[in-house]
Design a protein around this motif. Structure first.
Motif, PDB file in Angstrom:
ATOM      1  N   ASN A 509       4.451 -58.588  12.844  1.00 24.55           N
ATOM      2  CA  ASN A 509       3.289 -59.257  13.449  1.00 24.55           C
ATOM      3  C   ASN A 509       3.142 -58.893  14.925  1.00 24.55           C
ATOM      4  OD1 ASN A 509       2.472 -60.550  11.083  1.00 24.55           O
ATOM      5  ND2 ASN A 509       3.826 -62.297  11.447  1.00 24.55           N
ATOM      6  N   LYS A 512       1.861 -55.366  15.113  1.00 24.18           N
ATOM      7  CA  LYS A 512       0.440 -55.345  14.783  1.00 24.18           C
ATOM      8  C   LYS A 512      -0.399 -55.832  15.969  1.00 24.18           C
ATOM      9  CE  LYS A 512      -0.470 -56.531  10.585  1.00 24.18           C
ATOM     10  NZ  LYS A 512      -0.714 -57.346   9.358  1.00 24.18           N
ATOM     11  N   HIS A 515      -0.776 -53.250  18.551  1.00 22.27           N
ATOM     12  CA  HIS A 515      -1.413 -52.022  18.045  1.00 22.27           C
ATOM     13  C   HIS A 515      -0.419 -50.875  17.860  1.00 22.27           C
ATOM     14  CE1 HIS A 515      -5.204 -54.086  18.817  1.00 22.27           C
ATOM     15  NE2 HIS A 515      -4.819 -54.299  20.067  1.00 22.27           N
ATOM     16  N   LEU A 517       1.402 -50.765  14.859  1.00 19.12           N
ATOM     17  CA  LEU A 517       1.646 -50.651  13.421  1.00 19.12           C
ATOM     18  C   LEU A 517       0.709 -49.597  12.839  1.00 19.12           C
ATOM     19  CD1 LEU A 517       3.417 -51.967  11.194  1.00 19.12           C
ATOM     20  CD2 LEU A 517       1.427 -53.351  10.586  1.00 19.12           C
ATOM     21  N   ILE A 543       2.776 -56.554   6.664  1.00 18.56           N
ATOM     22  CA  ILE A 543       2.251 -55.184   6.855  1.00 18.56           C
ATOM     23  C   ILE A 543       0.783 -55.125   6.428  1.00 18.56           C
ATOM     24  CG2 ILE A 543       2.448 -52.785   6.093  1.00 18.56           C
ATOM     25  CD1 ILE A 543       5.477 -53.286   5.799  1.00 18.56           C
ATOM     26  N   HIS A 547      -1.932 -49.623   3.908  1.00 17.30           N
ATOM     27  CA  HIS A 547      -0.769 -48.970   4.518  1.00 17.30           C
ATOM     28  C   HIS A 547       0.040 -48.278   3.425  1.00 17.30           C
ATOM     29  CE1 HIS A 547      -0.954 -50.676   8.626  1.00 17.30           C
ATOM     30  NE2 HIS A 547      -1.466 -51.739   8.043  1.00 17.30           N
TER      31      HIS A 547
END
Length: 622
Positions: A509, A512, A515, A517, A543, A547
């Motif tokens: 998390n 993510k 930015h 991930l 995820i 992906h």
């Protein structure tokens, strides 16, 4: 875990009534704990045997103290302390001395902080020392201490020391017994609330080891002694009353056994009410066992349970030294069940010897006669080889332990693997910063040394150099991060020594949110313990869709969860189209030359092969 004998001493009549089913409850509790420690992937909730032990202690100690108060108007605290010391300390000191002696001769890196560990165990505050210094109870890969499990003794000893005083104050200053029992129940609830409030998923040591956050099991047992005193329970219940108790007991026993298999020790729900709920269920089960009108006592009475229950203290105390020292010498990962059986046999043998020759004799020994006994022993030693055969090993053992305890305090030096991981971690952090700033080095695809090192073609190196990848892992990934970022310079590696699978959703998390991930995600988790199905799902949910997830399986021949972790990863890869198996175990199991001395972390050649496998697997699907 020392549990008080399951009887009340009827002071007026002088007789004892033994609840044999309590040995059955102890046996179930210690089976859960032992199997959890040996095979955590099989019985992931076996640690819940500890709350059962605490419930039993809370109930019988308080029941005896209240009976004493009602009969004589006092608690006779001094005599209570003496009896507790006689029951606890002979076995405790034997384990501490024997383990310290073994460490002195065969496991010298564990000499670090041995004096503090020994002293805090003797003083009954080891759980608080562990909160400040110890490793996580659930970090099963790191070099484990043979004393980790002894936090429970700290909780028990503090309860024995403080509870009689607290109870005396409550009984002294509150006229109505109902007021006191309400206060005890409130204390139990406050303890559970404190556990929920203080719970930190990144470090559960405070709530797992803390006396205050584990007191709810003791307090629930104590509250039961107020509302369910054994001396007032009638054996001649009507049929419906007896049936009700039996049904409650069966349901409680079933839920307890199910929880041993299902309730993960790293799940947030465990600390936010789950463990308290299981203590409530255990309390109801205990209530049905001690009631003479129910059948649970007889149903949990059999020779095997009696044997295990009476030795449960020794089994608990000696288990971790046996496991830690055995697994230092024997790689158990390929045959976990066979090795578990061997370890259980060793634990039971040691515990039986301790029970017969230490625990039982010294519990009933009159210490005022110690000088007379020693003098007689010395007198008889001159012509009796048996006395010498007993005395000399004891002297050698104590002397060896003394040498270890007196050794200069030196922190263990980092070994070659640890140094390389520390160096790789710093390099990965610097590379991650460059990736975030868009300053990514270009792979020299024409370099023969790079092509030879990774056994990759020019075309493969060119394609790998364009891949944008996020890698999430533990110490194995941390170790290999330099190789990964050399071949895939756009890769962002977030790896940490000792990382549990349960920590990964929060890590993802954060990646993510920042930015970092990428569409391609490499996951390498499982080195430090098996993950629950719920944890795996949480990782995949974090995820998210759109992906490609490449999950590297584990090569950990020294740990019993290797097969469970790899089976779990394989199942996920078969079930989901967005998850691809990176079969590191299958490739590396016949190549011990790729690994460092621990058989888990790779050397330079192993890191190159690890990287090559990840790269070629990704390129195959892109």
């Amino acid at each position: 875990m020392r549990i008080e004998p399951a009887f009340t001493e009827e002071q007026m009549g002088g007789h004892r009534h033994f609840v044999t089913g309590i040995d059955g409850l102890r046996a179930l509790a210690v089976i859960g704990v032992i199997v959890y420690h040996l095979l955590p992937s099989v019985m992931r909730g076996g640690y819940l045997g500890v709350p059962l032990f605490l419930l039993i202690s809370g109930y019988f100690v308080t029941d005896q103290l209240l009976h004493r108060w009602d009969t004589f108007g006092n608690l006779d605290v001094g005599n209570f302390y003496i009896r507790r010391i006689k029951r606890l300390y002979p076995t405790l000191l034997t384990m501490l001395v024997a383990t310290s002696a073994y460490i002195t001769v065969f496991a010298r890196p564990l000499l670090h902080q041995l004096r503090a560990i020994f002293l805090t165990n003797v003083l009954g505050v080891y759980n608080w020392w562990e909160i400040l210094h110890g490793q996580s109870y659930f970090d099963r890969f790191a070099a484990q201490s043979p004393f980790t499990h002894m936090w429970t003794m700290g909780v028990e000893i503090q309860f024995y020391l403080l509870w009689p005083i607290i109870l005396w104050l409550l009984l002294r200053f509150f006229k109505h017994r109902s007021t006191v029992q309400s206060i005890v129940l409130v204390l139990a609830i406050l303890s559970a609330v404190e556990m929920a409030v203080l719970y930190n998923p990144a470090n559960v040591n405070r709530v797992y080891y803390g006396t205050d956050t584990r007191a709810f099991s003791l307090m629930l047992g104590s509250w039961l002694a107020f509302v369910w005193p054994r001396r007032r329970l009638r054996a001649n219940l009507d049929r419906s009353g007896a049936l009700t108790l039996d049904v409650i007991g069966i349901i409680g026993l079933g839920l307890t056994i199910v929880s041993f298999f299902l309730m993960s020790g790293v799940a947030a729900s465990t600390y936010r009410g789950g463990m308290f709920l299981m203590s409530l269920i255990g309390m109801l089960l205990l209530a049905t066992i001690v009631h003479p009108g129910a059948q649970m006592n007889s149903w949990l009475t059999n020779p095997l349970f009696a044997w295990l229950g009476r030795r449960s203290y020794g089994i608990y105390v000696y288990q971790f030294p046996v496991m830690v020292f055995y697994e230092q010498r024997i790689p158990i990962g390929n045959h976990p069940y066979l090795n578990a059986v061997v370890e259980i046999i060793i634990i039971l043998l040691i515990s039986d010897v301790s029970y017969r020759f230490i625990e039982r004799p010294l519990t009933h020994f009159y210490w005022t006669n110690l000088w007379i006994v020693l003098r007689g022993w010395v007198t008889n030693m001159s012509g009796h080889w048996k006395e010498w055969a007993t005395t000399i090993p004891c002297i050698v053992l104590i002397a060896t332990a003394g040498i270890g305890l007196a050794s200069p305090e030196r922190a263990p030096k980092a070994n070659a693997v640890q140094k390389r991981i520390q160096r790789s971690h710093k390099q990965a952090a610097a590379h991650n910063k460059a990736v975030a700033e868009g300053k990514v080095p270009v792979v020299n695809t024409s370099s023969n040394s790079v092509k030879k090192k990774y056994d990759l073609s020019t075309s493969q190196l060119r394609r790998a150099g364009q891949l944008k990848v996020t890698a999430i892992g533990d110490s194995v990934m941390d170790d290999a991060s330099g190789s990964l970022q050399e071949v895939m310079p756009h890769s962002y590696v977030d790896a940490k020594v000792g990382r549990q699978g349960s920590e990964a959703p929060d890590v993802i998390n954060h990646l993510k949110a920042d930015h970092h991930l990428q569409k391609i995600v490499v996951v390498n988790l499982g080195t430090n313990g098996a993950m629950t199905t719920q944890t795996v799902q949480q990782i995949l949910d974090a995820i998210g869709p759109d992906h490609q997830i490449y999950w590297v399986n584990a090569h950990i021949p020294t740990k019993d969860w290797q097969a469970a972790v790899n089976k779990q990863i394989l199942q996920v890869a078969k079930q989901r189209k967005d998850v691809y198996l990176v079969d590191w175990y299958g490739l590396s199991k016949q190549h011990p030359e790729w690994f460092a001395s621990d058989g888990v972390h790779m050397n330079d050649k192993g890191n190159a092969q690890f990287t090559r496998l990840i790269v070629t697997t990704i390129l195959k699907h892109n």
